[in-house]
Scaffold this motif. Structure first.
Motif, PDB file in Angstrom:
ATOM      1  N   TYR A 179      -4.373  -4.339 -10.865  1.00 13.34           N
ATOM      2  CA  TYR A 179      -2.951  -4.167 -10.717  1.00 13.34           C
ATOM      3  C   TYR A 179      -2.678  -2.840 -11.384  1.00 13.34           C
ATOM      4  O   TYR A 179      -1.988  -1.978 -10.838  1.00 13.34           O
ATOM      5  N   GLU A 180      -3.491  -2.244 -12.332  1.00 17.75           N
ATOM      6  CA  GLU A 180      -3.187  -0.766 -12.921  1.00 17.75           C
ATOM      7  C   GLU A 180      -3.752  -0.026 -12.046  1.00 17.75           C
ATOM      8  O   GLU A 180      -3.351   1.383 -12.075  1.00 17.75           O
ATOM      9  N   ASN A 181      -4.199  -0.347 -10.806  1.00 16.64           N
ATOM     10  CA  ASN A 181      -4.796   0.698 -10.007  1.00 16.64           C
ATOM     11  C   ASN A 181      -4.078   0.587  -8.663  1.00 16.64           C
ATOM     12  O   ASN A 181      -4.465   1.273  -7.634  1.00 16.64           O
ATOM     13  N   ARG A 182      -2.959   0.070  -8.416  1.00 11.68           N
ATOM     14  CA  ARG A 182      -2.040  -0.093  -7.544  1.00 11.68           C
ATOM     15  C   ARG A 182      -1.572   1.213  -6.963  1.00 11.68           C
ATOM     16  O   ARG A 182      -1.292   1.902  -7.583  1.00 11.68           O
ATOM     17  N   LYS A 210     -13.562   7.748  -6.194  1.00 11.12           N
ATOM     18  CA  LYS A 210     -12.260   7.914  -6.409  1.00 11.12           C
ATOM     19  C   LYS A 210     -11.631   6.421  -6.310  1.00 11.12           C
ATOM     20  O   LYS A 210     -12.500   5.552  -5.884  1.00 11.12           O
ATOM     21  N   ILE A 211     -10.416   6.353  -6.644  1.00 13.43           N
ATOM     22  CA  ILE A 211      -9.723   5.040  -6.623  1.00 13.43           C
ATOM     23  C   ILE A 211      -9.299   4.597  -5.394  1.00 13.43           C
ATOM     24  O   ILE A 211      -8.556   5.522  -4.577  1.00 13.43           O
ATOM     25  N   THR A 237      -9.743  -0.897   1.896  1.00 12.97           N
ATOM     26  CA  THR A 237      -8.558  -1.034   1.147  1.00 12.97           C
ATOM     27  C   THR A 237      -8.332  -2.406   0.585  1.00 12.97           C
ATOM     28  O   THR A 237      -8.992  -3.260   1.050  1.00 12.97           O
ATOM     29  N   PHE A 238      -7.420  -2.653  -0.192  1.00 12.64           N
ATOM     30  CA  PHE A 238      -7.458  -3.681  -1.017  1.00 12.64           C
ATOM     31  C   PHE A 238      -5.993  -4.305  -1.095  1.00 12.64           C
ATOM     32  O   PHE A 238      -4.698  -3.451  -1.005  1.00 12.64           O
ATOM     33  N   LEU A 239      -5.716  -5.603  -1.198  1.00 12.77           N
ATOM     34  CA  LEU A 239      -4.482  -6.285  -1.301  1.00 12.77           C
ATOM     35  C   LEU A 239      -4.541  -7.321  -2.403  1.00 12.77           C
ATOM     36  O   LEU A 239      -5.298  -8.138  -2.557  1.00 12.77           O
ATOM     37  N   ASP A 281       5.110  -5.748  -3.676  1.00 14.75           N
ATOM     38  CA  ASP A 281       5.760  -4.610  -2.914  1.00 14.75           C
ATOM     39  C   ASP A 281       5.642  -4.603  -1.476  1.00 14.75           C
ATOM     40  O   ASP A 281       6.615  -4.234  -0.873  1.00 14.75           O
ATOM     41  N   LEU A 282       4.963  -5.423  -0.967  1.00 13.80           N
ATOM     42  CA  LEU A 282       4.828  -5.630   0.489  1.00 13.80           C
ATOM     43  C   LEU A 282       5.919  -6.299   0.900  1.00 13.80           C
ATOM     44  O   LEU A 282       6.452  -6.082   1.928  1.00 13.80           O
ATOM     45  N   VAL A 283       6.216  -7.440   0.244  1.00 14.77           N
ATOM     46  CA  VAL A 283       7.357  -8.391   0.573  1.00 14.77           C
ATOM     47  C   VAL A 283       8.855  -7.850   0.210  1.00 14.77           C
ATOM     48  O   VAL A 283       9.704  -7.850   1.051  1.00 14.77           O
ATOM     49  N   GLN A 284       8.911  -6.974  -0.912  1.00 11.80           N
ATOM     50  CA  GLN A 284      10.242  -6.303  -1.456  1.00 11.80           C
ATOM     51  C   GLN A 284      10.622  -5.070  -0.710  1.00 11.80           C
ATOM     52  O   GLN A 284      11.544  -4.839  -0.566  1.00 11.80           O
TER      53      GLN A 284
END
Length: 245
Positions: A238-241, A145-146, A102-104, A154-157
């Motif tokens: 970001y397009e794949n978030r 797959k993505i 997984t990615f951040l 998103d994590l903070v807000q």
């Protein structure tokens, strides 16, 4: 045996706050950037300018670190947080297939001034964007797959919604209580020198940091060049978030 759950990130992306949440859960053995020591301090080290005077230590070699993680995962499921650039040297399919990858990510306008404050001599590799993008592409090609990717904003807000979505995506229970932790010194997350986690250790949960007077990107040529270099890779990722409602 279940796969090791990995969060591959870039520096200054609130990844250690995510790691702290995973430690608060209590159902994983959590390892803080195990491959940082391999990248900088081992006989295999890939960067010899960051810590030029250290004596390389075989116990930090990539193979030794990887073996220890596998042994630990046989007893209790392991979660690791690490920088993508620190694992790219060994990121082949055999290695990556042992992880739930997984990615951040985080916008370079926010990561680069913070990184510059700690490492004013950072390299483009140490910004992490190119290497994380490469890692993301390798994993996606392997799986067809993505991969799960979340954005720091998103994590903070929206921490509860983001963590719920993440847990659902990786098939682990959401634990509400893990979103809060005690504000204290956390020796388990201190490895590299430079005060990387001073702010985190003063917090008790995911929260936006009060504005700090970092050097502005537009006022520093190194930061401007790094920003121009990193931004396209961030935008592509970001397009794949994972979209959080």
């Amino acid at each position: 045996m279940k796969k090791i759950l990995a969060l591959w990130a870039i520096p200054r992306s609130t990844s250690t706050a995510f790691e702290t949440m995973m430690r608060e859960r209590g159902d994983f053995f959590v390892s803080h950037e195990p491959f940082a020591l391999s990248f900088y301090y081992s006989e295999d080290r890939c960067n010899t300018t960051r810590c030029p005077d250290i004596v390389p230590n075989a116990k930090y070699n990539f193979s030794s670190t990887w073996e220890k993680l596998q042994q630990k995962n046989e007893k209790q499921r392991v979660f690791i947080k690490d920088m993508g650039y620190q694992v790219i040297p060994i990121a082949n399919e055999d290695f990556l297939s042992c992880f739930e990858n997984t990615f951040l990510i985080r916008h370079p306008a926010k990561t680069l001034p913070s990184l510059f404050e700690i490492w004013p001599d950072f390299t483009l590799e140490e910004t992490g964007y190119v290497e994380l993008n490469r890692l993301f592409e390798i994993v996606n090609k392997m799986s067809g797959k993505i991969s799960i990717l979340i954005d720091s904003d998103d994590l903070v807000q929206k921490p509860e919604a983001t963590i719920k979505a993440y847990c659902n995506a990786v098939g682990i229970p959401f634990i509400q209580e893990a979103l809060k932790w005690k504000s204290k010194i956390k020796p388990e997350i201190s490895q590299l020198e430079g005060g990387w986690h001073n702010y985190l250790q003063s917090t008790s949960g995911f929260q936006a940091r009060k504005e700090k007077q970092y050097v502005k990107i537009e006022d520093n040529q190194k930061l401007k060049d790094a920003y121009d270099f990193c931004l396209p890779y961030y935008q592509k990722l970001y397009e794949n978030r994972l979209v959080i409602n």
